[in-house]
Write an enzyme that holds these catalytic residues in place. Structure first.
Site, PDB file in Angstrom:
ATOM      1  N   TRP A 317     -15.409  -1.382  10.689  1.00  0.00           N
ATOM      2  CA  TRP A 317     -15.284  -0.192   9.836  1.00  0.00           C
ATOM      3  C   TRP A 317     -13.816   0.166   9.604  1.00  0.00           C
ATOM      4  O   TRP A 317     -13.446   0.640   8.537  1.00  0.00           O
ATOM      5  CB  TRP A 317     -16.006   0.985  10.483  1.00  0.00           C
ATOM      6  CG  TRP A 317     -15.963   2.255   9.685  1.00  0.00           C
ATOM      7  CD1 TRP A 317     -16.828   2.651   8.706  1.00  0.00           C
ATOM      8  CD2 TRP A 317     -14.998   3.319   9.798  1.00  0.00           C
ATOM      9  NE1 TRP A 317     -16.470   3.881   8.205  1.00  0.00           N
ATOM     10  CE2 TRP A 317     -15.341   4.310   8.859  1.00  0.00           C
ATOM     11  CE3 TRP A 317     -13.887   3.518  10.609  1.00  0.00           C
ATOM     12  CZ2 TRP A 317     -14.613   5.486   8.704  1.00  0.00           C
ATOM     13  CZ3 TRP A 317     -13.147   4.681  10.453  1.00  0.00           C
ATOM     14  CH2 TRP A 317     -13.516   5.647   9.513  1.00  0.00           C
ATOM     15  N   HIS A 318     -12.969  -0.086  10.600  1.00  0.00           N
ATOM     16  CA  HIS A 318     -11.561   0.290  10.484  1.00  0.00           C
ATOM     17  C   HIS A 318     -10.785  -0.628   9.554  1.00  0.00           C
ATOM     18  O   HIS A 318      -9.725  -0.232   9.036  1.00  0.00           O
ATOM     19  CB  HIS A 318     -10.902   0.290  11.871  1.00  0.00           C
ATOM     20  CG  HIS A 318     -11.225   1.505  12.690  1.00  0.00           C
ATOM     21  ND1 HIS A 318     -12.385   1.616  13.443  1.00  0.00           N
ATOM     22  CD2 HIS A 318     -10.553   2.664  12.868  1.00  0.00           C
ATOM     23  CE1 HIS A 318     -12.395   2.786  14.048  1.00  0.00           C
ATOM     24  NE2 HIS A 318     -11.306   3.444  13.723  1.00  0.00           N
ATOM     25  N   GLY A 319     -11.264  -1.834   9.338  1.00  0.00           N
ATOM     26  CA  GLY A 319     -10.553  -2.720   8.434  1.00  0.00           C
ATOM     27  C   GLY A 319     -11.222  -4.073   8.333  1.00  0.00           C
ATOM     28  O   GLY A 319     -11.920  -4.508   9.250  1.00  0.00           O
TER      29      GLY A 319
END
Length: 373
Positions: A317-319
């Site tokens: 989700w963060h990258g």
């Protein structure tokens, strides 16, 4: 950081704030003002993708209304979730998936260049949670599309959170009172957050980036730890500063957003850390992924699998890069070890040793987070 830009501080914010003051006696008009300015705020940086956000909201609004009426509940839920996750995958992960496919197959499939809409990870999660909350009976389906669009697009938290649930602000969308104390406290919180971001985080980022940009031969242990500690503090003051600005602006406009950071670097374990760091995100994955997968209700092996799935997704989700997946799994494995192996041992340690252990683990984790190679 758009909140600290001169255009926001000297033009946009005074305009929306003064207009809301003039319309404060009517929630209907105040909502209309906030909605218009929120859409303008997003269109300012994403003139085309504001339509994507509006359409995603429309899909979830219609699906929630269908669920509330008891019509095609499963289909409506599936449509909302598939649309939300599907748009996130297309815009955020297509290039990553194609590159991974090329690496595995040694082919040369062209990598599509798709611009990433700002804040898509946040507004899709909010839209999905709205529909799922309606299905579970945790929230009432909004009668007005404009109310849902205001909830999704509300500019203080639109770009970088915190992730707000509809049930937290539904009553305030319908009726709210903004006092002078709320405005003063909200603006103080906003200024405090901007100070965290501009004065502390940006200064620390300069040092961290300089250190991490050095050739490996030029980095000795003290220099490496200097960069790591600077990044440790930079990322906290950056993320928590943005949350402070969002929470402060929300309060100034009459909305109460939950706290997103609660002194996470004072944590004494990984579990304690994730109860205090980016609370809205960890809560979202717990309630909408971990528990539906079965949580801890289906035996130890299934619980471990569920934890690995959740933390792999949290990292992704963060990258869209493997270092983020590795970072998520790193925490998943540590949480599993703490829960099933190390808990009794850690509980017997002095509190200051627990804090040192936790900070050491966090620093190493941020190293995984920083380097995409």
């Amino acid at each position: 950081m758009v909140f600290s830009s001169p255009t926001f501080i000297f033009l946009f914010f005074p305009a929306v704030f003064l207009t809301c003051l003039l319309t404060r006696r009517s929630v209907k008009w105040s909502n209309a003002v906030l909605l218009i300015f929120s859409l303008l705020f997003y269109a300012w940086g994403e003139p085309v993708y504001v339509l994507l956000m509006a359409f995603t909201t429309l899909v979830c609004y219609i699906c929630a209304r269908m669920i509330a009426k008891g019509r095609n509940v499963r289909l409506s839920t599936a449509v909302a979730v598939i649309w939300g996750i599907g748009t996130l995958v297309v815009f955020k992960y297509t290039a990553f998936l194609v590159q991974s496919f090329n690496s595995l197959t040694h082919l040369a499939v062209p990598v599509p260049q798709i611009a990433l809409p700002v804040g898509i990870s946040f507004f899709t999660f909010q839209a999905i949670s709205y529909v799922l909350d309606v299905k579970r009976g945790d929230a009432e389906a909004a009668a007005s599309y404009a109310d849902v669009l205001l909830y999704i697009s509300l500019f203080p938290q639109l770009i970088a959170g915190p992730i707000v649930r509809y049930s937290d602000v539904a009553a305030e969308i319908k009726q709210r009172t903004v006092t002078t104390e709320d405005i003063a406290a909200g603006l103080r919180r906003f200024c405090f957050g901007m100070g965290k971001k501009v004065l502390i985080a940006n200064t620390l980022a300069y040092t961290a980036d300089k250190v991490f940009a050095l050739d490996s031969a030029a980095i000795n242990a003290p220099i490496a730890w200097l960069g790591a500690v600077c990044y440790l503090m930079q990322i906290y003051f950056d993320f928590s500063g943005y949350s402070d600005m969002a929470i402060g602006l929300g309060r100034a406009f009459g909305f109460t957003f939950r706290e997103n950071f609660m002194y996470p670097y004072c944590a004494a374990s990984m579990q304690d850390f994730w109860r205090k760091w980016h609370i809205s995100l960890s809560t979202w994955f717990k309630e909408y992924v971990y528990i539906p997968l079965g949580g801890n209700r289906k035996g130890v092996k299934r619980q471990i699998l569920n934890l690995l799935i959740v933390w792999g997704l949290t990292g992704l989700w963060h990258g869209a890069a493997y270092n983020f997946v590795l970072w998520g799994l790193y925490y998943g494995l540590l949480l599993i070890l703490e829960k099933f192996v190390l808990k009794k041992f850690l509980d017997r340690l002095p509190s200051f040793v627990q804090h040192i252990y936790t900070l050491f683990i966090i620093i190493i984790g941020w190293g995984l987070f920083y380097f995409t190679d």
